[in-house]
Scaffold this motif. Sequence first.
Motif, short mmCIF file in Angstrom:
data_model
loop_
_atom_site.label_atom_id
_atom_site.label_comp_id
_atom_site.label_asym_id
_atom_site.label_seq_id
_atom_site.Cartn_x
_atom_site.Cartn_y
_atom_site.Cartn_z
N SER A 235 0.75 -1.03 -0.10
CA SER A 235 -0.01 -0.13 -0.04
C SER A 235 0.96 1.08 -0.03
O SER A 235 0.30 2.36 -0.60
CB SER A 235 -1.01 -0.06 1.17
OG SER A 235 -0.33 -0.08 2.38
N THR A 236 2.24 1.27 0.54
CA THR A 236 3.07 2.60 0.58
C THR A 236 3.39 2.84 -0.72
O THR A 236 3.61 3.75 -0.92
CB THR A 236 3.98 2.36 1.64
OG1 THR A 236 4.88 1.06 1.24
CG2 THR A 236 3.71 2.34 2.89
N LEU A 237 3.75 1.67 -1.74
CA LEU A 237 4.12 1.81 -3.09
C LEU A 237 2.88 2.52 -3.62
O LEU A 237 3.17 3.23 -4.63
CB LEU A 237 4.63 0.56 -3.72
CG LEU A 237 5.25 0.65 -5.00
CD1 LEU A 237 6.17 1.83 -5.14
CD2 LEU A 237 5.59 -0.59 -5.30
N LEU A 238 1.61 2.04 -3.56
CA LEU A 238 0.42 2.61 -4.22
C LEU A 238 0.52 3.78 -3.99
O LEU A 238 -0.03 4.74 -4.81
CB LEU A 238 -0.74 1.74 -3.96
CG LEU A 238 -0.85 0.08 -4.40
CD1 LEU A 238 -1.78 -0.45 -3.81
CD2 LEU A 238 -0.80 0.20 -5.99
N ASP A 239 0.28 4.25 -2.70
CA ASP A 239 0.24 5.67 -2.15
C ASP A 239 1.31 6.58 -2.89
O ASP A 239 0.89 7.40 -3.41
CB ASP A 239 0.29 5.68 -0.84
CG ASP A 239 -0.71 5.17 0.03
OD1 ASP A 239 -1.79 4.93 -0.65
OD2 ASP A 239 -0.56 4.85 1.09
N ILE B 26 4.20 2.59 -11.57
CA ILE B 26 4.71 1.37 -10.93
C ILE B 26 5.26 0.51 -12.12
O ILE B 26 4.46 0.27 -13.02
CB ILE B 26 3.79 0.75 -9.92
CG1 ILE B 26 3.44 1.52 -8.52
CG2 ILE B 26 4.31 -0.70 -9.59
CD1 ILE B 26 2.17 0.90 -7.82
N GLU B 27 6.37 0.04 -11.83
CA GLU B 27 6.87 -1.06 -13.04
C GLU B 27 7.13 -2.32 -12.24
O GLU B 27 7.58 -2.20 -11.13
CB GLU B 27 8.12 -0.45 -13.42
CG GLU B 27 8.78 -1.16 -14.51
CD GLU B 27 10.06 -0.63 -14.96
OE1 GLU B 27 10.12 -0.33 -16.14
OE2 GLU B 27 11.19 -0.66 -14.23
N THR B 28 7.03 -3.41 -12.98
CA THR B 28 7.46 -4.75 -12.59
C THR B 28 8.04 -5.51 -13.74
O THR B 28 8.30 -5.18 -14.69
CB THR B 28 6.18 -5.58 -12.00
OG1 THR B 28 6.36 -6.67 -11.35
CG2 THR B 28 5.20 -5.98 -13.42
N SER B 29 8.68 -6.69 -12.97
CA SER B 29 9.16 -7.69 -14.04
C SER B 29 8.59 -9.03 -13.85
O SER B 29 8.05 -9.42 -12.56
CB SER B 29 10.69 -7.82 -13.59
OG SER B 29 11.54 -6.49 -14.04
N GLU C 157 9.21 -8.22 -8.89
CA GLU C 157 9.85 -7.10 -7.96
C GLU C 157 8.55 -5.95 -8.61
O GLU C 157 8.28 -5.93 -9.52
CB GLU C 157 11.24 -6.82 -8.31
CG GLU C 157 11.34 -5.58 -7.79
CD GLU C 157 12.93 -4.96 -8.28
OE1 GLU C 157 13.49 -4.09 -7.70
OE2 GLU C 157 13.50 -5.73 -9.13
N TRP C 158 8.59 -5.05 -7.60
CA TRP C 158 7.65 -3.83 -7.98
C TRP C 158 8.37 -2.74 -7.49
O TRP C 158 9.13 -2.62 -6.62
CB TRP C 158 6.18 -3.84 -7.04
CG TRP C 158 5.40 -5.02 -7.36
CD1 TRP C 158 5.19 -6.08 -6.66
CD2 TRP C 158 4.48 -4.93 -8.29
NE1 TRP C 158 4.26 -6.89 -7.31
CE2 TRP C 158 3.84 -6.23 -8.24
CE3 TRP C 158 4.02 -4.16 -9.59
CZ2 TRP C 158 2.72 -6.70 -9.22
CZ3 TRP C 158 3.12 -4.68 -10.38
CH2 TRP C 158 2.50 -5.74 -10.38
N ARG C 159 8.57 -1.82 -8.46
CA ARG C 159 9.31 -0.63 -8.32
C ARG C 159 8.70 0.70 -8.73
O ARG C 159 7.70 0.59 -9.71
CB ARG C 159 10.80 -0.48 -8.66
CG ARG C 159 10.84 -0.90 -10.25
CD ARG C 159 12.25 -1.37 -10.47
NE ARG C 159 12.11 -2.08 -12.06
CZ ARG C 159 11.95 -3.37 -12.07
NH1 ARG C 159 11.72 -4.24 -11.12
NH2 ARG C 159 11.90 -3.99 -13.26
N LEU C 160 8.96 1.87 -8.19
CA LEU C 160 8.36 3.08 -8.69
C LEU C 160 9.17 3.74 -9.38
O LEU C 160 10.47 4.14 -9.25
CB LEU C 160 8.07 4.00 -7.25
CG LEU C 160 7.37 5.21 -7.45
CD1 LEU C 160 6.07 5.10 -7.90
CD2 LEU C 160 7.56 6.03 -6.33
N LEU C 161 8.79 4.28 -10.73
CA LEU C 161 9.19 5.06 -11.38
C LEU C 161 8.68 6.33 -11.43
O LEU C 161 7.67 6.67 -11.23
CB LEU C 161 9.03 4.59 -13.12
CG LEU C 161 9.58 3.28 -13.18
CD1 LEU C 161 9.22 2.90 -14.66
CD2 LEU C 161 10.95 2.95 -12.82
N LYS C 162 9.76 7.49 -11.61
CA LYS C 162 9.18 8.84 -11.28
C LYS C 162 8.47 9.34 -12.36
O LYS C 162 8.94 8.95 -13.66
CB LYS C 162 10.01 9.71 -11.02
CG LYS C 162 10.90 9.58 -9.43
CD LYS C 162 9.86 9.69 -8.51
CE LYS C 162 10.63 9.56 -7.18
NZ LYS C 162 9.83 9.72 -6.00
#
Length: 65
Positions: free
Chosen positions: A25-29, A37-40, A59-64
Amino acid sequence: MGQLAGDESSPWSRRMKIDMHHIESTLLDRAARAGVIETSVVGTGADGTAACATVRATEWRLLKA
């Protein structure tokens, strides 16, 4: 590619679904405020052919944005 991705000459007509229920949820916020959000995923199935059905992201990661 594949037929479902617009490549009509491909012998594949499979689709891959990515399970998004495990995104924190923190990543979604953070993404809702400013980001993407990007994933592989592993694109090869256990039998060596293209993965299909529901796959879990590695993995989930945040792209600006």
